[in-house]
Design a protein around this motif. Sequence first.
Motif, PDB file in Angstrom:
ATOM      1  N   VAL A  78      -4.209 -63.008  14.719  1.00 33.21           N
ATOM      2  CA  VAL A  78      -5.359 -62.088  14.723  1.00 33.21           C
ATOM      3  C   VAL A  78      -5.549 -61.258  13.445  1.00 33.21           C
ATOM      4  O   VAL A  78      -5.504 -60.048  13.464  1.00 33.21           O
ATOM      5  CB  VAL A  78      -5.363 -61.155  15.961  1.00 33.21           C
ATOM      6  CG1 VAL A  78      -5.725 -61.932  17.202  1.00 33.21           C
ATOM      7  CG2 VAL A  78      -4.022 -60.433  16.136  1.00 33.21           C
ATOM      8  N   GLY A  79      -5.745 -61.957  12.334  1.00 29.87           N
ATOM      9  CA  GLY A  79      -6.070 -61.262  11.101  1.00 29.87           C
ATOM     10  C   GLY A  79      -4.919 -60.527  10.442  1.00 29.87           C
ATOM     11  O   GLY A  79      -5.130 -59.707   9.547  1.00 29.87           O
ATOM     12  N   ASP A  89     -11.717 -62.844  12.710  1.00 22.75           N
ATOM     13  CA  ASP A  89     -10.493 -62.380  12.070  1.00 22.75           C
ATOM     14  C   ASP A  89     -10.453 -62.831  10.614  1.00 22.75           C
ATOM     15  O   ASP A  89     -10.836 -63.946  10.299  1.00 22.75           O
ATOM     16  CB  ASP A  89      -9.269 -62.944  12.790  1.00 22.75           C
ATOM     17  CG  ASP A  89      -9.246 -62.555  14.254  1.00 22.75           C
ATOM     18  OD1 ASP A  89      -9.680 -61.424  14.561  1.00 22.75           O
ATOM     19  OD2 ASP A  89      -8.827 -63.381  15.076  1.00 22.75           O
ATOM     20  N   GLY A  90      -9.958 -61.964   9.743  1.00 26.41           N
ATOM     21  CA  GLY A  90      -9.839 -62.324   8.344  1.00 26.41           C
ATOM     22  C   GLY A  90      -8.717 -63.330   8.121  1.00 26.41           C
ATOM     23  O   GLY A  90      -7.772 -63.416   8.911  1.00 26.41           O
ATOM     24  N   ASP A  91      -8.817 -64.114   7.044  1.00 24.99           N
ATOM     25  CA  ASP A  91      -7.750 -65.054   6.704  1.00 24.99           C
ATOM     26  C   ASP A  91      -7.459 -65.062   5.202  1.00 24.99           C
ATOM     27  O   ASP A  91      -6.817 -65.978   4.702  1.00 24.99           O
ATOM     28  CB  ASP A  91      -8.095 -66.465   7.195  1.00 24.99           C
ATOM     29  CG  ASP A  91      -9.390 -67.011   6.589  1.00 24.99           C
ATOM     30  OD1 ASP A  91     -10.006 -66.307   5.756  1.00 24.99           O
ATOM     31  OD2 ASP A  91      -9.771 -68.133   6.954  1.00 24.99           O
ATOM     32  N   GLN A  92      -7.927 -64.004   4.505  1.00 29.25           N
ATOM     33  CA  GLN A  92      -7.738 -63.957   3.055  1.00 29.25           C
ATOM     34  C   GLN A  92      -6.652 -62.960   2.652  1.00 29.25           C
ATOM     35  O   GLN A  92      -6.630 -61.833   3.146  1.00 29.25           O
ATOM     36  CB  GLN A  92      -9.039 -63.514   2.365  1.00 29.25           C
ATOM     37  CG  GLN A  92     -10.239 -64.391   2.671  1.00 29.25           C
ATOM     38  CD  GLN A  92     -10.133 -65.742   2.011  1.00 29.25           C
ATOM     39  OE1 GLN A  92     -10.019 -65.842   0.793  1.00 29.25           O
ATOM     40  NE2 GLN A  92     -10.153 -66.805   2.810  1.00 29.25           N
ATOM     41  N   LEU A 110       0.920 -56.959   7.884  1.00 32.27           N
ATOM     42  CA  LEU A 110       0.030 -57.049   6.721  1.00 32.27           C
ATOM     43  C   LEU A 110      -1.337 -57.623   7.102  1.00 32.27           C
ATOM     44  O   LEU A 110      -1.420 -58.739   7.625  1.00 32.27           O
ATOM     45  CB  LEU A 110       0.675 -57.930   5.644  1.00 32.27           C
ATOM     46  CG  LEU A 110       2.087 -57.510   5.213  1.00 32.27           C
ATOM     47  CD1 LEU A 110       2.654 -58.517   4.221  1.00 32.27           C
ATOM     48  CD2 LEU A 110       2.082 -56.108   4.621  1.00 32.27           C
ATOM     49  N   PRO A 111      -2.422 -56.887   6.833  1.00 32.28           N
ATOM     50  CA  PRO A 111      -3.754 -57.366   7.207  1.00 32.28           C
ATOM     51  C   PRO A 111      -4.288 -58.441   6.276  1.00 32.28           C
ATOM     52  O   PRO A 111      -4.072 -58.402   5.068  1.00 32.28           O
ATOM     53  CB  PRO A 111      -4.615 -56.098   7.108  1.00 32.28           C
ATOM     54  CG  PRO A 111      -3.939 -55.265   6.073  1.00 32.28           C
ATOM     55  CD  PRO A 111      -2.454 -55.553   6.206  1.00 32.28           C
ATOM     56  N   LEU A 112      -4.981 -59.406   6.867  1.00 28.68           N
ATOM     57  CA  LEU A 112      -5.747 -60.379   6.084  1.00 28.68           C
ATOM     58  C   LEU A 112      -7.209 -59.945   6.161  1.00 28.68           C
ATOM     59  O   LEU A 112      -7.616 -59.286   7.115  1.00 28.68           O
ATOM     60  CB  LEU A 112      -5.556 -61.788   6.663  1.00 28.68           C
ATOM     61  CG  LEU A 112      -4.098 -62.288   6.663  1.00 28.68           C
ATOM     62  CD1 LEU A 112      -3.984 -63.593   7.459  1.00 28.68           C
ATOM     63  CD2 LEU A 112      -3.592 -62.483   5.234  1.00 28.68           C
ATOM     64  N   ILE A 161      -7.140 -65.768  -1.552  1.00 30.65           N
ATOM     65  CA  ILE A 161      -6.635 -67.089  -1.193  1.00 30.65           C
ATOM     66  C   ILE A 161      -6.587 -67.170   0.333  1.00 30.65           C
ATOM     67  O   ILE A 161      -6.262 -66.182   1.000  1.00 30.65           O
ATOM     68  CB  ILE A 161      -5.253 -67.346  -1.843  1.00 30.65           C
ATOM     69  CG1 ILE A 161      -4.803 -68.795  -1.637  1.00 30.65           C
ATOM     70  CG2 ILE A 161      -4.182 -66.368  -1.351  1.00 30.65           C
ATOM     71  CD1 ILE A 161      -3.694 -69.229  -2.591  1.00 30.65           C
ATOM     72  N   THR A 162      -6.964 -68.337   0.864  1.00 28.85           N
ATOM     73  CA  THR A 162      -7.055 -68.504   2.317  1.00 28.85           C
ATOM     74  C   THR A 162      -5.688 -68.829   2.898  1.00 28.85           C
ATOM     75  O   THR A 162      -5.109 -69.877   2.596  1.00 28.85           O
ATOM     76  CB  THR A 162      -8.052 -69.637   2.668  1.00 28.85           C
ATOM     77  OG1 THR A 162      -9.298 -69.352   2.037  1.00 28.85           O
ATOM     78  CG2 THR A 162      -8.253 -69.743   4.180  1.00 28.85           C
ATOM     79  N   TYR A 163      -5.170 -67.908   3.698  1.00 32.46           N
ATOM     80  CA  TYR A 163      -3.826 -68.041   4.270  1.00 32.46           C
ATOM     81  C   TYR A 163      -3.858 -69.079   5.388  1.00 32.46           C
ATOM     82  O   TYR A 163      -4.483 -68.874   6.441  1.00 32.46           O
ATOM     83  CB  TYR A 163      -3.371 -66.681   4.819  1.00 32.46           C
ATOM     84  CG  TYR A 163      -1.903 -66.609   5.156  1.00 32.46           C
ATOM     85  CD1 TYR A 163      -0.964 -66.271   4.184  1.00 32.46           C
ATOM     86  CD2 TYR A 163      -1.448 -66.871   6.438  1.00 32.46           C
ATOM     87  CE1 TYR A 163       0.378 -66.194   4.479  1.00 32.46           C
ATOM     88  CE2 TYR A 163      -0.101 -66.795   6.741  1.00 32.46           C
ATOM     89  CZ  TYR A 163       0.808 -66.458   5.761  1.00 32.46           C
ATOM     90  OH  TYR A 163       2.147 -66.386   6.062  1.00 32.46           O
TER      91      TYR A 163
END
Length: 218
Positions: free
Chosen positions: A163-164, A181-184, A169-171, A144-146
């Motif tokens: 920044v991800g 950068d991740g956003d999931q 907690l990493p996305l 899911i896209t944060y």
Amino acid sequence: MLRKLIVTVGAAALTSLLGMAGVQAASIVNSNHDLTTGAITDVCVFCHTPHNTAAPATLPVPLWNRNAADTATFTMYSSTSLDMVIASQPQGVSAACLSCHDGVTAYDSLINQSGIVLPDVMGATDTKAVGRSGDLSDDHPISITYSVGTGTGQDPEFIAASVGHVGALPLFRAAGVTTGDGDQVECSTCHNVHDPAIDPFLRISNSASALCTTCHVK
Ligand code: HEC
Ligand code: HEC
Ligand code: HEC
Ligand code: HEC
């Protein structure tokens, strides 16, 4: 099993000795993610191999050594109050977890087999098979896209990401995205597959729901 128990107790003692949530020092060796048995002594091989994996771009995790889950279709989480955009199927890291945690895919369903035979599965009655029967509708949303805000696909009652990461907690990047950068939110956002120090493989302690309130303004 006894060995595993001792290691778990040791890790718990270490965590409380240091008196700090988030200090992680335990190893995957002897954890619930150590599938070694008999002559099979390579802990990593059930998930990674140094050579001859498939093309990296097709794999969700570096040097990933597992075939996709046998479960062809998962039912994703949905609700009348969900705002953010959820993928139609598990992506990336979450799909990787579900290649065991669907309860039916054999632990030895490997890309580079190295002669390993360990046909056990988690089993459809094991509560640790969170994707059993292909059902993720009763599990916290993943893939899911944060996105925090009041626009379409956003929810304002969340801590802003940077920044991800959201806090510690990493996305993760969405499928097909190779830069930036991740956003999931994926399974590995909350869990550290390699580290049993905070049971069950959590990235940070959920004491007083600290894990939940890292993201949720509640
Ligand atoms: C049960 C499956 C599993 C096992 C066993 C496993 N890994 Fe991983 N590994 C993953 C997943 C999933 C990711 C990507 C998600 C993440 O980083 O949490 C990953 C990511 C990594 C990464 C890249 C990201 C990072 O954390 O640096 C390295 C390096 C790595 N693993 C090394 C290892 C080594 C070395 C072993 C054996 C000692 C091992 N892993 C055992 C599942 C596993
Ligand atoms: C190679 C197979 C495999 C993969 C891939 C895998 N797991 Fe597991 N996992 C297991 C097994 C086996 C157990 C123990 C099951 C049991 O005790 O019934 C387990 C247990 C767990 C537990 C519960 C630990 C406990 O002590 O209660 C968590 C949490 C977990 N895994 C998360 C993950 C996440 C997140 C991923 C992906 C990043 C992942 N796993 C990938 C095999 C795997
Ligand atoms: C939003 C955070 C979050 C996400 C995302 C998440 N988990 Fe968990 N998970 C937890 C927490 C917290 C626990 C411990 C509390 C519990 O068991 O309900 C847990 C427990 C577990 C357990 C142990 C269940 C049991 O009954 O012993 C497994 C296995 C597991 N998670 C696997 C996964 C897998 C696989 C994914 C992705 C499909 C995932 N988790 C996604 C937070 C998360
Ligand atoms: C990494 C950030 C993150 C963490 C940590 C996290 N969540 Fe979530 N949670 C989300 C996102 C994103 C959604 C989807 C929200 C939306 O679309 O409105 C969500 C949705 C939910 C929903 C469903 C909301 C709905 O409208 O259907 C509940 C309930 C929930 N989370 C509870 C928890 C609990 C309990 C924990 C701790 C165990 C937790 N969450 C940890 C990010 C997180």
